[in-house]
Design a protein around this motif. Sequence first.
Motif, PDB file in Angstrom:
ATOM      1  N   THR A   1       0.798  -1.247  -0.038  1.00 49.55           N
ATOM      2  CA  THR A   1      -0.017   0.057   0.085  1.00 49.55           C
ATOM      3  C   THR A   1       0.878   1.323  -0.123  1.00 49.55           C
ATOM      4  OG1 THR A   1      -1.973  -1.093   0.911  1.00 49.55           O
ATOM      5  CG2 THR A   1      -1.711   1.170   1.158  1.00 49.55           C
ATOM      6  N   PRO A   2       1.884   1.402   0.744  1.00 48.90           N
ATOM      7  CA  PRO A   2       2.485   2.645   0.760  1.00 48.90           C
ATOM      8  C   PRO A   2       3.289   2.997  -0.350  1.00 48.90           C
ATOM      9  CG  PRO A   2       3.594   1.213   2.396  1.00 48.90           C
ATOM     10  CD  PRO A   2       2.221   0.625   2.291  1.00 48.90           C
ATOM     11  N   ILE A   3       4.046   1.770  -0.880  1.00 52.04           N
ATOM     12  CA  ILE A   3       4.850   1.871  -2.108  1.00 52.04           C
ATOM     13  C   ILE A   3       3.864   2.124  -3.279  1.00 52.04           C
ATOM     14  CG2 ILE A   3       6.304   0.983  -3.669  1.00 52.04           C
ATOM     15  CD1 ILE A   3       7.750  -0.539  -1.273  1.00 52.04           C
ATOM     16  N   ALA A   4       2.919   1.611  -3.453  1.00 54.39           N
ATOM     17  CA  ALA A   4       1.763   1.860  -4.232  1.00 54.39           C
ATOM     18  C   ALA A   4       1.587   3.377  -4.456  1.00 54.39           C
ATOM     19  CB  ALA A   4       0.943   0.744  -4.460  1.00 54.39           C
ATOM     20  N   ARG A   5       1.022   3.728  -3.393  1.00 53.75           N
ATOM     21  CA  ARG A   5       0.511   5.096  -3.389  1.00 53.75           C
ATOM     22  C   ARG A   5       1.769   5.959  -3.705  1.00 53.75           C
ATOM     23  NH1 ARG A   5      -3.095   2.266  -2.366  1.00 53.75           N
ATOM     24  NH2 ARG A   5      -2.789   2.540  -4.763  1.00 53.75           N
ATOM     25  N   LEU A   6       2.900   5.485  -3.327  1.00 51.40           N
ATOM     26  CA  LEU A   6       4.027   6.672  -3.681  1.00 51.40           C
ATOM     27  C   LEU A   6       4.241   6.670  -5.517  1.00 51.40           C
ATOM     28  CD1 LEU A   6       6.597   8.320  -3.138  1.00 51.40           C
ATOM     29  CD2 LEU A   6       7.751   6.026  -2.880  1.00 51.40           C
ATOM     30  N   ILE A   7       4.080   5.469  -5.934  1.00 51.42           N
ATOM     31  CA  ILE A   7       4.210   5.225  -7.388  1.00 51.42           C
ATOM     32  C   ILE A   7       3.014   5.908  -7.939  1.00 51.42           C
ATOM     33  CG2 ILE A   7       4.150   3.677  -9.127  1.00 51.42           C
ATOM     34  CD1 ILE A   7       5.304   1.515  -7.473  1.00 51.42           C
ATOM     35  N   ASP A   8       1.892   5.988  -7.504  1.00 51.17           N
ATOM     36  CA  ASP A   8       0.691   6.781  -8.100  1.00 51.17           C
ATOM     37  C   ASP A   8       0.939   8.289  -7.882  1.00 51.17           C
ATOM     38  OD1 ASP A   8      -0.438   4.183  -8.678  1.00 51.17           O
ATOM     39  OD2 ASP A   8      -1.632   4.226  -6.959  1.00 51.17           O
ATOM     40  N   ALA A   9       1.475   8.692  -6.967  1.00 53.82           N
ATOM     41  CA  ALA A   9       1.434  10.200  -6.461  1.00 53.82           C
ATOM     42  C   ALA A   9       2.745  10.777  -7.562  1.00 53.82           C
ATOM     43  CB  ALA A   9       1.968  10.210  -5.366  1.00 53.82           C
ATOM     44  N   MET A  10       3.785   9.890  -7.762  1.00 50.60           N
ATOM     45  CA  MET A  10       4.888  10.314  -8.714  1.00 50.60           C
ATOM     46  C   MET A  10       4.250  10.262 -10.018  1.00 50.60           C
ATOM     47  SD  MET A  10       8.069   8.796  -7.206  1.00 50.60           S
ATOM     48  CE  MET A  10       9.285   9.563  -8.266  1.00 50.60           C
ATOM     49  N   MET A  11       3.511   9.330 -10.501  1.00 51.24           N
ATOM     50  CA  MET A  11       2.961   9.173 -11.917  1.00 51.24           C
ATOM     51  C   MET A  11       1.865  10.347 -12.159  1.00 51.24           C
ATOM     52  SD  MET A  11       3.405   5.101 -12.898  1.00 51.24           S
ATOM     53  CE  MET A  11       3.084   5.756 -14.604  1.00 51.24           C
ATOM     54  N   ALA A  12       1.495  10.608 -11.191  1.00 51.30           N
ATOM     55  CA  ALA A  12       0.278  11.982 -11.462  1.00 51.30           C
ATOM     56  C   ALA A  12       0.803  13.024 -12.120  1.00 51.30           C
ATOM     57  CB  ALA A  12      -0.384  12.031 -10.006  1.00 51.30           C
ATOM     58  N   PHE A  13       2.208  13.358 -11.698  1.00 48.54           N
ATOM     59  CA  PHE A  13       2.739  14.482 -12.313  1.00 48.54           C
ATOM     60  C   PHE A  13       3.155  14.198 -13.747  1.00 48.54           C
ATOM     61  CE2 PHE A  13       3.196  14.998  -7.812  1.00 48.54           C
ATOM     62  CZ  PHE A  13       2.854  16.470  -7.621  1.00 48.54           C
ATOM     63  N   PRO A  14       3.059  15.060 -14.619  1.00 47.31           N
ATOM     64  CA  PRO A  14       3.751  15.189 -15.950  1.00 47.31           C
ATOM     65  C   PRO A  14       5.279  14.737 -15.807  1.00 47.31           C
ATOM     66  CG  PRO A  14       2.145  16.988 -16.019  1.00 47.31           C
ATOM     67  CD  PRO A  14       2.320  16.339 -14.336  1.00 47.31           C
ATOM     68  N   ASP A  15       5.702  14.145 -16.710  1.00 49.18           N
ATOM     69  CA  ASP A  15       7.212  13.619 -16.440  1.00 49.18           C
ATOM     70  C   ASP A  15       8.237  14.975 -16.596  1.00 49.18           C
ATOM     71  OD1 ASP A  15       6.399  11.209 -16.131  1.00 49.18           O
ATOM     72  OD2 ASP A  15       6.724  10.458 -18.393  1.00 49.18           O
ATOM     73  N   ILE A  16       7.950  15.611 -17.779  1.00 49.95           N
ATOM     74  CA  ILE A  16       8.797  16.871 -17.870  1.00 49.95           C
ATOM     75  C   ILE A  16       8.702  17.913 -16.768  1.00 49.95           C
ATOM     76  CG2 ILE A  16       7.383  18.101 -19.619  1.00 49.95           C
ATOM     77  CD1 ILE A  16      11.063  18.071 -19.826  1.00 49.95           C
ATOM     78  N   LEU A  17       7.431  18.019 -16.409  1.00 50.27           N
ATOM     79  CA  LEU A  17       7.409  19.080 -15.283  1.00 50.27           C
ATOM     80  C   LEU A  17       8.108  18.628 -13.927  1.00 50.27           C
ATOM     81  CD1 LEU A  17       3.523  20.354 -15.562  1.00 50.27           C
ATOM     82  CD2 LEU A  17       5.672  21.422 -16.303  1.00 50.27           C
ATOM     83  N   LEU A  18       7.966  17.296 -13.718  1.00 49.07           N
ATOM     84  CA  LEU A  18       8.587  16.655 -12.677  1.00 49.07           C
ATOM     85  C   LEU A  18      10.340  16.946 -12.824  1.00 49.07           C
ATOM     86  CD1 LEU A  18       8.446  15.555  -9.862  1.00 49.07           C
ATOM     87  CD2 LEU A  18       8.235  13.159 -10.835  1.00 49.07           C
ATOM     88  N   ALA A  19      10.626  16.584 -13.783  1.00 52.15           N
ATOM     89  CA  ALA A  19      12.109  16.609 -14.138  1.00 52.15           C
ATOM     90  C   ALA A  19      12.575  17.884 -14.013  1.00 52.15           C
ATOM     91  CB  ALA A  19      12.178  15.995 -15.525  1.00 52.15           C
TER      92      ALA A  19
END
Length: 290
Positions: A120-138
Amino acid sequence: MAEIVTTKPGLSEGAKFFRRFLKRKTVALGLVVIVIFVLLAVLAPWIAPYSPSKLSIVNRLKPPSEIYWFGTDEFGRDIFSRTIFAGRLSLLVGAAVVTLSAIIGVTLGLLAGFFQRLDTPIARLIDAMMAFPDILLAIALVAALGPSLVTVIIALSIVYSPRLARIVRASTLVIRELPYVEAAKALGISTFHIMTRHVLRNLISPILVQGTFLFASAMLAEAGLSFLGLGVSPEIPTWGTMIASGRQYIGQADWMTYFPGFAIILSVLSLQMVGDGLRDMLDPRLRKDL
């Protein structure tokens, strides 16, 4: 006298796979283009006719000719030499990002898929990071850490590792319930041994396929960051900085943007074609249609 019959040894599984892989013309073409880019990058000091940083104001904005194959830029630097040397940096960033992303993503995916309390914690972390557009997060990560080659690699690795983590987690959730994994647990085999020998070994195919796509995405993202001035130092030739510097000369010296742009398109497209071929060959559902 009895006749002795000799038989030719059959091809290994790896050779058979490689032959089937190259039967697709698009895959073979993509692989040839990648090999050419790699050879140009490795042999750049011997192939490039000029130094990528050599200034020659007298020869500034020269069009493509027999002397300057791709023309020159606003400082008289040879664009062909700079394009080759810029490819070295793009391939280096792509390889480093794929390697670091695989280490982070595979580790998180295995932990989340194998241990229920961590899922659960790792899956939520993955979902939170993938919610941002790649280039904006970079861009946010590079701006926070400061522009440099190491920063770009770290930022892009953090951005793309959730993609691998999600794939590895989903596959691990299925594999951990299979009979041979349950049998290994019953025999008292260590958890680390089960995760590396029984689970990770069966995840090589999706990791290879996704790694090919990540390689292309990392090269494209590095060019985008360099175009925005968030990549490496401007003195180091990159395809992104070359296109950025050629913007103000569009219409006057179009070759300044054409050739590095074509290099980005060819390299990314060839990696995508090879990735599609790997996916079709390694996925049993798609392999039946080949």
